[in-house]
Design a protein around this motif. Sequence first.
Motif, PDB file in Angstrom:
ATOM      1  N   ASP A 164       0.781  -1.132  -0.074  1.00  0.00           N
ATOM      2  CA  ASP A 164       0.121   0.090   0.119  1.00  0.00           C
ATOM      3  C   ASP A 164       0.833   1.334   0.161  1.00  0.00           C
ATOM      4  OD1 ASP A 164      -2.347   1.742   0.198  1.00  0.00           O
ATOM      5  OD2 ASP A 164      -2.402   1.734   2.137  1.00  0.00           O
ATOM      6  N   PRO A 165       1.465   1.592  -1.193  1.00  0.00           N
ATOM      7  CA  PRO A 165       2.485   2.847  -1.187  1.00  0.00           C
ATOM      8  C   PRO A 165       1.731   3.926  -0.948  1.00  0.00           C
ATOM      9  CG  PRO A 165       2.364   1.852  -3.220  1.00  0.00           C
ATOM     10  CD  PRO A 165       1.372   0.867  -2.410  1.00  0.00           C
ATOM     11  N   LEU A 166       0.440   3.974  -1.693  1.00  0.00           N
ATOM     12  CA  LEU A 166      -0.410   5.325  -1.690  1.00  0.00           C
ATOM     13  C   LEU A 166      -1.391   5.537  -0.629  1.00  0.00           C
ATOM     14  CD1 LEU A 166      -0.607   4.884  -5.707  1.00  0.00           C
ATOM     15  CD2 LEU A 166       0.959   6.283  -4.265  1.00  0.00           C
ATOM     16  N   ASN A 167      -1.307   4.634   0.404  1.00  0.00           N
ATOM     17  CA  ASN A 167      -2.251   4.960   1.350  1.00  0.00           C
ATOM     18  C   ASN A 167      -3.567   4.715   1.104  1.00  0.00           C
ATOM     19  OD1 ASN A 167      -2.977   5.686   4.122  1.00  0.00           O
ATOM     20  ND2 ASN A 167      -3.094   7.855   3.710  1.00  0.00           N
ATOM     21  N   VAL A 168      -4.143   3.690   0.334  1.00  0.00           N
ATOM     22  CA  VAL A 168      -5.177   3.301  -0.125  1.00  0.00           C
ATOM     23  C   VAL A 168      -5.920   2.560   1.075  1.00  0.00           C
ATOM     24  CG1 VAL A 168      -6.802   2.065  -1.595  1.00  0.00           C
ATOM     25  CG2 VAL A 168      -4.674   3.097  -2.399  1.00  0.00           C
ATOM     26  N   PHE A 169      -5.200   1.513   1.610  1.00  0.00           N
ATOM     27  CA  PHE A 169      -5.849   0.757   2.929  1.00  0.00           C
ATOM     28  C   PHE A 169      -5.982   2.023   4.141  1.00  0.00           C
ATOM     29  CE2 PHE A 169      -4.878  -1.352   6.778  1.00  0.00           C
ATOM     30  CZ  PHE A 169      -5.807  -2.319   6.913  1.00  0.00           C
ATOM     31  N   GLY A 170      -4.780   2.795   4.136  1.00  0.00           N
ATOM     32  CA  GLY A 170      -4.837   3.685   5.082  1.00  0.00           C
ATOM     33  C   GLY A 170      -5.973   4.529   5.273  1.00  0.00           C
ATOM     34  N   ILE A 171      -6.546   5.046   4.217  1.00  0.00           N
ATOM     35  CA  ILE A 171      -7.640   6.031   4.209  1.00  0.00           C
ATOM     36  C   ILE A 171      -8.906   5.244   4.671  1.00  0.00           C
ATOM     37  CG2 ILE A 171      -9.199   7.228   2.640  1.00  0.00           C
ATOM     38  CD1 ILE A 171      -6.576   8.376   1.366  1.00  0.00           C
ATOM     39  N   GLU A 172      -9.235   3.903   4.046  1.00  0.00           N
ATOM     40  CA  GLU A 172     -10.324   3.157   4.466  1.00  0.00           C
ATOM     41  C   GLU A 172     -10.544   2.908   5.904  1.00  0.00           C
ATOM     42  OE1 GLU A 172     -12.914   2.494   2.134  1.00  0.00           O
ATOM     43  OE2 GLU A 172     -11.898   3.813   0.703  1.00  0.00           O
ATOM     44  N   TRP A 173      -9.268   2.432   6.223  1.00  0.00           N
ATOM     45  CA  TRP A 173      -9.098   1.807   7.590  1.00  0.00           C
ATOM     46  C   TRP A 173      -9.014   2.933   8.808  1.00  0.00           C
ATOM     47  CZ3 TRP A 173      -8.979  -3.517   9.305  1.00  0.00           C
ATOM     48  CH2 TRP A 173      -9.252  -4.524   8.504  1.00  0.00           C
ATOM     49  N   GLY A 174      -8.437   4.275   8.602  1.00  0.00           N
ATOM     50  CA  GLY A 174      -8.143   5.172   9.167  1.00  0.00           C
ATOM     51  C   GLY A 174      -6.884   5.092  10.051  1.00  0.00           C
ATOM     52  N   VAL A 175      -5.768   4.846   8.997  1.00  0.00           N
ATOM     53  CA  VAL A 175      -4.401   4.632   9.880  1.00  0.00           C
ATOM     54  C   VAL A 175      -3.913   5.957  10.302  1.00  0.00           C
ATOM     55  CG1 VAL A 175      -2.282   3.731   9.493  1.00  0.00           C
ATOM     56  CG2 VAL A 175      -4.149   2.414   8.552  1.00  0.00           C
ATOM     57  N   TYR A 176      -3.682   6.183  11.485  1.00  0.00           N
ATOM     58  CA  TYR A 176      -2.808   7.063  12.107  1.00  0.00           C
ATOM     59  C   TYR A 176      -1.321   7.242  11.477  1.00  0.00           C
ATOM     60  CZ  TYR A 176      -6.680   8.672  14.977  1.00  0.00           C
ATOM     61  OH  TYR A 176      -7.946   9.398  15.666  1.00  0.00           O
ATOM     62  N   GLY A 177      -0.783   6.228  11.756  1.00  0.00           N
ATOM     63  CA  GLY A 177       0.560   5.987  11.469  1.00  0.00           C
ATOM     64  C   GLY A 177       1.159   4.441  11.822  1.00  0.00           C
ATOM     65  N   ALA A 178       2.492   4.414  11.426  1.00  0.00           N
ATOM     66  CA  ALA A 178       2.760   3.126  11.505  1.00  0.00           C
ATOM     67  C   ALA A 178       3.699   2.957  12.974  1.00  0.00           C
ATOM     68  CB  ALA A 178       3.651   2.632  10.316  1.00  0.00           C
TER      69      ALA A 178
END
Lengths: 178, 659
Positions: free
Chosen positions: A124-138
């Motif tokens: 997920d280089p472009l934060n697609v998953f991150g936006i759907e799941w609401g990822v704050y940071g790693a």
Amino acid sequence: MRQLLFLLPLSTFILLAAYFGLGLTKDPGLIPSALIGKPAPKFDLPSLMPGEKGINEHDFKGRVSIINVFASWCVPCLAEHPIWMQIHNNTSIPIYGIAWKDKRESTMRWLEKHGNPYVRIGYDPLNVFGIEWGVYGAPETYIVDKTGRIRFKHVGPIFPGLWQSQIFPLVEKIRAEK
Amino acid sequence: MTVELGHFTLILAFVFSITQAAFGFAGAAAQRVDWINAAKIAALVQFLFTTLAFAALTYAYVTSDFSVRNVFENSHTLKPLIYKISGVWGNHEGSMLLWVLVLALFGAAVASFGGKLPSTLRARVLGVQALIGIAFLAFILVTSNPFERIVPAPLDGQGLNPLLQDPGLALHPPILYVGYVGFSVAFSFAIAALIEGNIDTSWARWVRPWTLLAWSFLTGGIALGSWWAYYELGWGGWWYWDPVENASLMPWLVGTALLHSSIVVEKRNSLKSWTILLSILTFALSLIGTFLVRSGVLTSVHTFATDPDRGVFILGILCLAIGGGLTLYAWRAPHIKGGRLFQPISREGGVLLNNLLLTTAAATVFLGTIYPLVLEVFNGSKISVGPPYFNATFVPLMTPLIAALAVGPLLGWKRGDIAGALSRLKATAATAITVFIFVAWTAGQNSVWAAFGIFLGVWLAGGVITELAKKIGLGQRSPMESWRRLLKISRSSWGMSLAHFGLAVFIIGATGLSFWKEEKIVLMQPAETAEIGDYRVTFNGVRDQNGPNYIARQAVFTVEHEDKEKFNMTAEKRRYPVSQQETTEAGIKNGWLEDLYIVIGTNDKKNGQTVRIYLMPLVGWIWMGVLIMVFGGLFSLTDRRFRIGVPEREEIAGPAPAE
């Protein structure tokens, strides 16, 4: 005027100390997620490893799974990494990785160096998953139950104490559910 | 029993540090000789008890006493003896105990060797040292007791993080701590001077050797850590701008500034309140270094503890030490009488430029290190600014520093002759420009920046030699006279030349590695060959090998160089069954001009062995340069005036002869 100049170092320090003090009172792990109890959001990621099968939300159904968002540039991820290796070696709980905002080659090299605890890794280089799941940071960690609902979310690294006292008991409990 | 005795002696050390603080401050205020002497004796006794406590913990490690929680969590019977000992400080509790031991050692050193100090100043210095000791001993006793038992005692320990099982890293913390904690002496002197309201040239003469000692060890400690990262982490780099590295670099930068400004105080009685501020800031950054690494605000390979209680405690210590120091500074420093004036172009001016650039550099590193933390406080995002930020800010600040460094020592005090200094540097400039053109020409198109880095190194080295030539009147005096003057150059002056020359060597090494590193990642089957530079690397296959507490997979390579004979190299992956961790042992062939560096990755029968091969040009110069700097610092410390505390004789070279 000259007196004020000599106060400058002190006032700068007070500002910084306030920042650090604030930082210590906040436990980054305690950010509530609106997603707890809801079905896992839809997503579809290709695999990090060329030629392997990707991941989507249907993969989590049927078994209690852990989803861990990580990156090679993320120092806390390295700190929590030994615990994933131990879970991978000693239990049958599947851990899915999300290689987040990272270069493919860097992630692969990082895994090669430190070991790969993941059953499958989404790229997920472009934060697609991150936006759907609401990822704050790693790093960030989710637990999804057999019906595909998110039951737990933790922001920040996971240490053996937290695993033993909270997460593992929770996984056992969810596993026992019908 | 020994363990309880250790705990008990640590409590005694705490009690004696309270005694030391009380007698120190009260004795100085009341001008009572007996109280002042009591503070001195308390410092020695405190050191004795801290040493006993440390010895008790070491004993528990060496005998593998797993009824002690600290030993159980960090040691294992199968571990080699040296790592059992280094395990003492390879964890949070033990490393804090080491910190306090070094602090007590410095306190005892001031008490023993400070005989020529004005007695009230010495008493106050010991008092401030004792306050730091009280804070840290309380921290250990309350939140981080290394002597805690577990019942029943486990059969075996959990082992030490295998990454830490390495001779370089075994020595790294003690050396680094002598550096960090050594700056506490400069801090104590600064606070004592603020209390007394008096700072003069003799104050600077007392502070300088301590600063120099701390600086030399901090430099060595940082280099050792960097060397370890190079050969152990297997990423083929030597500096990552990792927060933990930055934590040690910041006190180094400000400490280097302090080292130079205190010379101006001693020689010219100028820059006084600025030097006091630098003393406070250097130690503040040493403490912040400890804080960043220990509190869990940062999490990294180096971090031993993540526990907010400890964080709050350390934050308290930080606020008292730094906040208290800076409050005292804001209150008392405006009353310190200004020093003698000087022209902008002068030796003092040069030192001031050095100070401004070094402190600005420290500020940018500070920002880059804490900005991600500040951001996290605001919106919870964890980000990393990484090397691009540091390269873009740090390098442009260092460039003028290096350029000016060749000129500064050629300028006279008070008012310098810039035209004269530059005309002496003609030969240096010609050499450096020739080298620049040669490098830019031969090393390909994108080498202008690399050539510029090498140019700076040559320019600085030339500046050092020019300054020596000037000092001995080379070419202007008879050869015999020059020889005679060469022999009479003081050790502190040699120390400066060595340290600056070492920096030049370091710059050349760092430039070479940054710009010309070659890297190759290949999948190899046995008997296959890869080429890099002038080397042909043939993979001979893997074999298993067992160490005392690990199992290694060792890959063997045969390397042929164009004109040299063949040699073998091995690279390993070690697996530690106790902790289920793996480490990488790179195969490294060291050379004067380049290192060949091999790391192995995963191996599967079908595709073969993943091998990463690096060609590391000039990498050895990095540590050789730092080693020369450290040697310069220590050599300067043996100067006779530091040994017997007499005022320095007049500069041997005297004023520059008329042009």
